[in-house]
Design a protein around this motif. Structure first.
Motif, mmCIF file in Angstrom:
data_model
loop_
_atom_site.group_PDB
_atom_site.id
_atom_site.type_symbol
_atom_site.label_atom_id
_atom_site.label_comp_id
_atom_site.label_asym_id
_atom_site.label_seq_id
_atom_site.Cartn_x
_atom_site.Cartn_y
_atom_site.Cartn_z
ATOM 1 N N SER A 11 0.799 -1.229 0.000
ATOM 2 C CA SER A 11 0.000 0.000 0.000
ATOM 3 C C SER A 11 0.828 1.275 0.000
ATOM 4 O O SER A 11 0.368 2.316 -0.466
ATOM 5 C CB SER A 11 -0.917 0.021 1.231
ATOM 6 O OG SER A 11 -1.829 -1.038 1.189
ATOM 7 N N HIS A 12 2.050 1.198 0.543
ATOM 8 C CA HIS A 12 2.851 2.408 0.732
ATOM 9 C C HIS A 12 4.245 2.295 0.111
ATOM 10 O O HIS A 12 5.184 2.947 0.581
ATOM 11 C CB HIS A 12 2.996 2.702 2.227
ATOM 12 C CG HIS A 12 1.691 2.843 2.940
ATOM 13 N ND1 HIS A 12 0.903 3.964 2.834
ATOM 14 C CD2 HIS A 12 1.020 1.985 3.746
ATOM 15 C CE1 HIS A 12 -0.187 3.801 3.547
ATOM 16 N NE2 HIS A 12 -0.149 2.600 4.111
ATOM 17 N N LEU A 13 4.380 1.498 -0.933
ATOM 18 C CA LEU A 13 5.698 1.213 -1.482
ATOM 19 C C LEU A 13 6.463 2.473 -1.869
ATOM 20 O O LEU A 13 7.641 2.616 -1.519
ATOM 21 C CB LEU A 13 5.608 0.259 -2.674
ATOM 22 C CG LEU A 13 6.948 -0.166 -3.262
ATOM 23 C CD1 LEU A 13 7.812 -0.864 -2.230
ATOM 24 C CD2 LEU A 13 6.731 -1.054 -4.470
ATOM 25 N N SER A 14 5.848 3.387 -2.571
ATOM 26 C CA SER A 14 6.543 4.590 -3.024
ATOM 27 C C SER A 14 7.099 5.385 -1.841
ATOM 28 O O SER A 14 8.257 5.816 -1.850
ATOM 29 C CB SER A 14 5.605 5.460 -3.849
ATOM 30 O OG SER A 14 6.278 6.598 -4.311
ATOM 31 N N GLU A 15 6.286 5.555 -0.822
ATOM 32 C CA GLU A 15 6.726 6.281 0.380
ATOM 33 C C GLU A 15 7.865 5.536 1.075
ATOM 34 O O GLU A 15 8.859 6.150 1.493
ATOM 35 C CB GLU A 15 5.561 6.441 1.357
ATOM 36 C CG GLU A 15 5.966 7.052 2.682
ATOM 37 C CD GLU A 15 4.889 6.920 3.750
ATOM 38 O OE1 GLU A 15 5.232 7.162 4.921
ATOM 39 O OE2 GLU A 15 3.734 6.573 3.429
ATOM 40 N N LEU A 16 7.747 4.209 1.197
ATOM 41 C CA LEU A 16 8.784 3.423 1.863
ATOM 42 C C LEU A 16 10.102 3.468 1.104
ATOM 43 O O LEU A 16 11.172 3.539 1.709
ATOM 44 C CB LEU A 16 8.318 1.974 2.045
ATOM 45 C CG LEU A 16 7.142 1.785 2.998
ATOM 46 C CD1 LEU A 16 6.616 0.352 2.924
ATOM 47 C CD2 LEU A 16 7.535 2.152 4.416
ATOM 48 N N VAL A 17 10.033 3.444 -0.211
ATOM 49 C CA VAL A 17 11.257 3.533 -1.016
ATOM 50 C C VAL A 17 11.925 4.880 -0.788
ATOM 51 O O VAL A 17 13.152 4.954 -0.624
ATOM 52 C CB VAL A 17 10.950 3.284 -2.512
ATOM 53 C CG1 VAL A 17 12.138 3.663 -3.382
ATOM 54 C CG2 VAL A 17 10.550 1.830 -2.733
ATOM 55 N N SER A 18 11.156 5.938 -0.754
ATOM 56 C CA SER A 18 11.726 7.266 -0.490
ATOM 57 C C SER A 18 12.370 7.325 0.882
ATOM 58 O O SER A 18 13.466 7.869 1.051
ATOM 59 C CB SER A 18 10.640 8.344 -0.595
ATOM 60 O OG SER A 18 10.174 8.448 -1.914
ATOM 61 N N ARG A 19 11.710 6.753 1.860
ATOM 62 C CA ARG A 19 12.262 6.751 3.212
ATOM 63 C C ARG A 19 13.520 5.891 3.301
ATOM 64 O O ARG A 19 14.486 6.261 3.973
ATOM 65 C CB ARG A 19 11.198 6.272 4.202
ATOM 66 C CG ARG A 19 10.088 7.306 4.390
ATOM 67 C CD ARG A 19 8.915 6.789 5.177
ATOM 68 N NE ARG A 19 9.290 6.351 6.521
ATOM 69 C CZ ARG A 19 8.445 5.752 7.352
ATOM 70 N NH1 ARG A 19 7.187 5.526 6.987
ATOM 71 N NH2 ARG A 19 8.852 5.382 8.552
ATOM 72 N N ALA A 20 13.521 4.763 2.605
ATOM 73 C CA ALA A 20 14.711 3.905 2.586
ATOM 74 C C ALA A 20 15.868 4.629 1.910
ATOM 75 O O ALA A 20 17.013 4.569 2.371
ATOM 76 C CB ALA A 20 14.414 2.584 1.884
ATOM 77 N N ALA A 21 15.587 5.327 0.829
ATOM 78 C CA ALA A 21 16.629 6.086 0.132
ATOM 79 C C ALA A 21 17.224 7.163 1.044
ATOM 80 O O ALA A 21 18.396 7.509 0.907
ATOM 81 C CB ALA A 21 16.065 6.718 -1.141
ATOM 82 N N ALA A 22 16.423 7.642 1.994
ATOM 83 C CA ALA A 22 16.885 8.662 2.935
ATOM 84 C C ALA A 22 17.606 8.051 4.138
ATOM 85 O O ALA A 22 18.074 8.777 5.009
ATOM 86 C CB ALA A 22 15.706 9.506 3.405
#
Length: 65
Positions: A11-22
């Motif tokens: 459900s939140h893949l895009s947000e999680l990827v951004s957070r992981a990248a950070a």
């Protein structure tokens, strides 16, 4: 390290990827059991380099994998 279910991940893949990248790290679980991890590409690269160094050291010491 944060733990998140596979359903939440979907459900939140895009947000999680951004957070992981950070720099955040996530353990993804299915039915309460860890099945995968989400980390930045930099962290993955460091892990792979470390594993490679350990394999080379083991070979140099005459130990098999």
């Amino acid at each position: 390290m944060n733990t998140i279910s596979i359903g939440e991940t979907k459900s939140h893949l895009s947000e999680l990827v951004s957070r992981a990248a950070a720099g955040e790290r996530f353990v993804i679980e299915r039915r309460g059991r860890p099945i995968a991890a989400l980390v930045s590409a930099d962290v993955l690269e460091r892990l792979e380099r470390s594993a490679d160094l350990l394999h080379r050291l083991a070979r140099a010491l005459g130990q098999s994998e």
